[in-house]
Motif scaffolding. Structure first.
Motif, PDB file in Angstrom:
ATOM      1  N   ARG A 198      -6.910  -1.432   3.483  1.00  0.00           N
ATOM      2  CA  ARG A 198      -8.132  -1.922   4.143  1.00  0.00           C
ATOM      3  C   ARG A 198      -8.130  -3.453   4.188  1.00  0.00           C
ATOM      4  NH1 ARG A 198     -11.562   2.131   5.332  1.00  0.00           N
ATOM      5  NH2 ARG A 198     -11.687   3.979   3.976  1.00  0.00           N
ATOM      6  N   GLN A 199      -7.599  -4.081   3.146  1.00  0.00           N
ATOM      7  CA  GLN A 199      -7.474  -5.535   3.151  1.00  0.00           C
ATOM      8  C   GLN A 199      -6.550  -5.989   4.287  1.00  0.00           C
ATOM      9  OE1 GLN A 199      -6.058  -7.089  -0.586  1.00  0.00           O
ATOM     10  NE2 GLN A 199      -5.922  -9.196   0.168  1.00  0.00           N
TER      11      GLN A 199
ATOM     12  N   ILE B 226      -5.322   2.584  -0.703  1.00  0.00           N
ATOM     13  CA  ILE B 226      -6.333   2.507   0.365  1.00  0.00           C
ATOM     14  C   ILE B 226      -7.011   1.141   0.371  1.00  0.00           C
ATOM     15  CG2 ILE B 226      -8.568   3.428   1.105  1.00  0.00           C
ATOM     16  CD1 ILE B 226      -7.528   6.181   0.036  1.00  0.00           C
ATOM     17  N   ARG B 227      -7.337   0.624  -0.827  1.00  0.00           N
ATOM     18  CA  ARG B 227      -7.989  -0.696  -0.882  1.00  0.00           C
ATOM     19  C   ARG B 227      -7.074  -1.784  -0.318  1.00  0.00           C
ATOM     20  NH1 ARG B 227      -9.745   1.108  -5.985  1.00  0.00           N
ATOM     21  NH2 ARG B 227      -8.228  -0.186  -7.102  1.00  0.00           N
ATOM     22  N   VAL B 228      -5.807  -1.750  -0.677  1.00  0.00           N
ATOM     23  CA  VAL B 228      -4.863  -2.757  -0.180  1.00  0.00           C
ATOM     24  C   VAL B 228      -4.704  -2.628   1.334  1.00  0.00           C
ATOM     25  CG1 VAL B 228      -2.451  -3.502  -0.244  1.00  0.00           C
ATOM     26  CG2 VAL B 228      -3.641  -2.966  -2.378  1.00  0.00           C
TER      27      VAL B 228
ATOM     28  N   ALA C 182       0.834  -1.206   0.000  1.00  0.00           N
ATOM     29  CA  ALA C 182       0.000   0.000   0.000  1.00  0.00           C
ATOM     30  C   ALA C 182       0.866   1.253   0.000  1.00  0.00           C
ATOM     31  CB  ALA C 182      -0.931  -0.009   1.213  1.00  0.00           C
TER      32      ALA C 182
ATOM     33  N   THR D 177      -8.340  -5.840   7.671  1.00  0.00           N
ATOM     34  CA  THR D 177      -9.263  -6.929   7.996  1.00  0.00           C
ATOM     35  C   THR D 177      -8.531  -8.067   8.699  1.00  0.00           C
ATOM     36  OG1 THR D 177      -8.948  -8.024   5.845  1.00  0.00           O
ATOM     37  CG2 THR D 177     -10.712  -6.388   5.995  1.00  0.00           C
TER      38      THR D 177
ATOM     39  N   GLN E 100      -6.088   5.429  -4.495  1.00  0.00           N
ATOM     40  CA  GLN E 100      -7.245   4.589  -4.188  1.00  0.00           C
ATOM     41  C   GLN E 100      -6.858   3.118  -4.087  1.00  0.00           C
ATOM     42  OE1 GLN E 100     -10.145   5.723  -3.151  1.00  0.00           O
ATOM     43  NE2 GLN E 100      -9.280   7.782  -3.417  1.00  0.00           N
ATOM     44  N   LEU E 101      -5.933   2.683  -4.931  1.00  0.00           N
ATOM     45  CA  LEU E 101      -5.453   1.311  -4.838  1.00  0.00           C
ATOM     46  C   LEU E 101      -4.728   1.103  -3.513  1.00  0.00           C
ATOM     47  CD1 LEU E 101      -5.035  -1.482  -6.056  1.00  0.00           C
ATOM     48  CD2 LEU E 101      -3.058  -0.572  -7.319  1.00  0.00           C
TER      49      LEU E 101
ATOM     50  N   ARG F   5     -18.536   8.233  -4.896  1.00  0.00           N
ATOM     51  CA  ARG F   5     -18.634   6.942  -4.198  1.00  0.00           C
ATOM     52  C   ARG F   5     -20.087   6.476  -4.139  1.00  0.00           C
ATOM     53  NH1 ARG F   5     -14.502   9.427  -1.095  1.00  0.00           N
ATOM     54  NH2 ARG F   5     -15.979  10.175   0.460  1.00  0.00           N
TER      55      ARG F   5
END
Length: 525
Positions: free
Chosen positions: A70-71, A66-68, A53, A74, A63-64, A328
């Motif tokens: 957030r993964q 942030i997605r990574v 990230a 989890t 944005q990529l 969004r």
């Protein structure tokens, strides 16, 4: 062992530590190359994802990133460092409110994590919530007294309050503690009243060569050294220092001029023909001041904020965040949803903006939103807020671009590192605002910095009249206003109008590459 590295073999652990060190130093290519080996064997490990990230972020893929991240979260939902990293990534993407939430979570999970308090202070500062920012930064310093970044930002806040002597003392104390502290050197330079001594120049040159200086330090010190060279009349030396500092900055954050131009063109096209606008004349209380950095926008805000009816709010992130929220919600990026938006939709977005900015109208009925890059969204502003006032600040393009080149601008200002990119950005700006002014003449006022310098009272009367404000003589004495100002021009706007701010002529033909990029004639020898 660091709990984040649990489950990894010793050799992989060492590789990840090296990746983290490279990222902290801004050596993104090195970090990317090292991480590739680990990704092949441990693609789903949370710490590998966190490093990935960070690389996406430095490459501008926010944005990529942030997605990574957030993964990764989890897998480690209670890890304060992970929430801190997410907060930093959200902030880099301009999602400041979400960043603040993530960072507050990090601080709550581990109140002794100075890094999280510091990052929280940074994000609150970006939202112009300076009192809250100072509190968070003081937390960071209480936990870690030698947190130089937090101390430098606290000194910056002194400068915004006009406490120049206190800020100078704070910067000097920082340099005594850590001579490599780039932001302290730049803070001194940015006071504008600071004249560096020969001893300062020697110390800065030594710091630039020191192996412990980070790239971030070298960038800031390089700009400060350029300021010292400029003050000494060494234009060639100043340009050499600027070229070196900007080269490091460009290595850390790339800029795709062609992609940006395409994005700006897509925004223009989306609003021609006009898709409509809010039917009610809402937004009269909002004054948007837009333009390139260093074009006189802080001075315009200071003049307006001296009026008894106007509050100066600074560079608010709210307009782009309202548009991002809508993107969004619709599941498609701006401006792809513009054509599908009806009058009630624009009115809803306008009301959302006014709700977000309500605190700036608690003491005075009108306010100034001075985020420079809002020029990209002029047609959206006109659709959302049909009664809003939009002041476009224009200054001689050569002076504007060269002044941007001389500043360590961060965030979305990667265009300021090369003359070619600066010229391309200026031309995008010029095309867009010229068209917007033609389409929305009642809402857009083009303000000339040079006209203000030549005839201050006439220009100020025109500005106030456009905003529907009666003339007040106090606006001619804007420099007496003691409000907080957070911009590189904070010290200048507390002085009467100066006529000696032009720099390009002094550099002569040394700036011919910039003139050529701007399609201007070269300087004759």
């Amino acid at each position: 062992m660091n709990s984040s590295l649990q489950g990894l073999e010793a050799n992989v652990t060492q590789e990840l530590i090296a990746v983290g060190a490279a990222l902290d130093a801004g050596r993104v290519a090195e970090a990317e190359q090292q991480l590739a080996r680990v990704l092949a064997s441990h693609p789903g490990h949370p710490e590998v994802l966190r490093m990935q990230a960070g690389i996406h972020d430095l490459r501008g893929r926010h944005q990529l990133a942030i997605r990574v991240m957030r993964q990764a979260l989890t897998l480690r939902p209670r890890d304060p460092l992970y929430h801190n990293t997410l907060g930093a990534l959200l902030g880099n993407a301009g999602e400041y409110e979400a960043a603040i939430d993530a960072l507050r979570t990090s601080c709550a999970l581990t109140p002794g994590l100075a890094l999280a308090w510091y990052n929280l202070g940074v994000m609150l500062t970006k939202c112009v919530r300076n009192d809250e920012a100072a509190e968070a930064l003081r937390h960071a310093v209480a936990i870690e007294p030698r947190h130089f970044g937090a101390r430098a930002l606290l000194a910056d806040l002194l400068r915004t309050q006009g406490r120049v002597d206190d800020a100078r003392t704070a910067y000097r104390e920082l340099i005594e503690l850590r001579p490599l502290e780039g932001m302290a050197w730049w803070g001194l330079a940015d006071l504008r009243t600071q004249i560096f001594t020969e001893a300062d120049v020697v110390q800065m040159r030594a710091a630039l060569q020191h192996p412990d200086a980070t790239e971030h330090d070298r960038i800031a010190i390089g700009f400060a050294l350029a300021k010292a060279m400029d003050d000494a009349g060494d234009c060639a030396g100043a340009l050499a220092a600027l070229a070196q500092a900007n080269a490091i900055a460009r290595h850390r954050q790339t800029w795709d001029a062609q992609a940006f131009s395409a994005q700006v063109a897509a925004v223009r096209a989306a609003f021609e023909p006009s898709p409509g606008r809010a039917s009610a004349p809402i937004g009269r209380e909002a004054i948007f001041v837009v333009g390139l950095p260093r074009s006189g926008s802080t001075l315009v805000e200071q003049i307006l904020a001296t009026h008894s009816s106007v509050q100066g709010a600074g560079e608010l992130p709210d307009l782009p965040q309202v548009l991002a929220e809508e993107s969004r919600r619709r599941g498609k990026p701006f401006p792809q949803w513009v054509a599908d938006t009806q009058a009630d939709g624009w009115a809803r977005l306008g009301q959302r903006y006014l709700e977000r900015t309500a605190r700036w109208r608690q003491q005075r009925p009108m306010f100034v939103d001075k985020l420079p890059n809002n020029w990209i969204y002029i047609s959206a502003i006109c659709a959302m807020l049909p009664a809003a006032h939009i002041v476009v600040c224009r200054r001689d393009p050569l002076e504007t671009c060269f002044s941007c080149y001389r500043q360590p601008l961060d965030g979305s200002n990667g265009y300021a590192r090369r003359f070619e990119d600066l010229a391309s950005f200026w031309h995008d700006f010029d095309r867009s605002v010229t068209r917007a002014a033609a389409l929305h003449p009642a809402q857009v006022h083009e303000h000339s910095y040079e006209a203000l310098i030549r005839q201050p009272e006439a220009a100020i009367r025109d500005l106030l009249n456009f905003c529907g404000l009666p003339f007040e003589a106090a606006c001619l004495r804007f420099h007496d206003n003691k409000r907080e100002v957070r911009s590189p021009s904070a010290t200048q706007v507390r002085q009467p109008i100066r006529r000696d701010t032009a720099r390009a002529q002094r550099y002569g033909e040394l700036l011919d590459p910039l003139r050529l990029a701007l399609k201007q004639p070269c300087q004759t020898s």
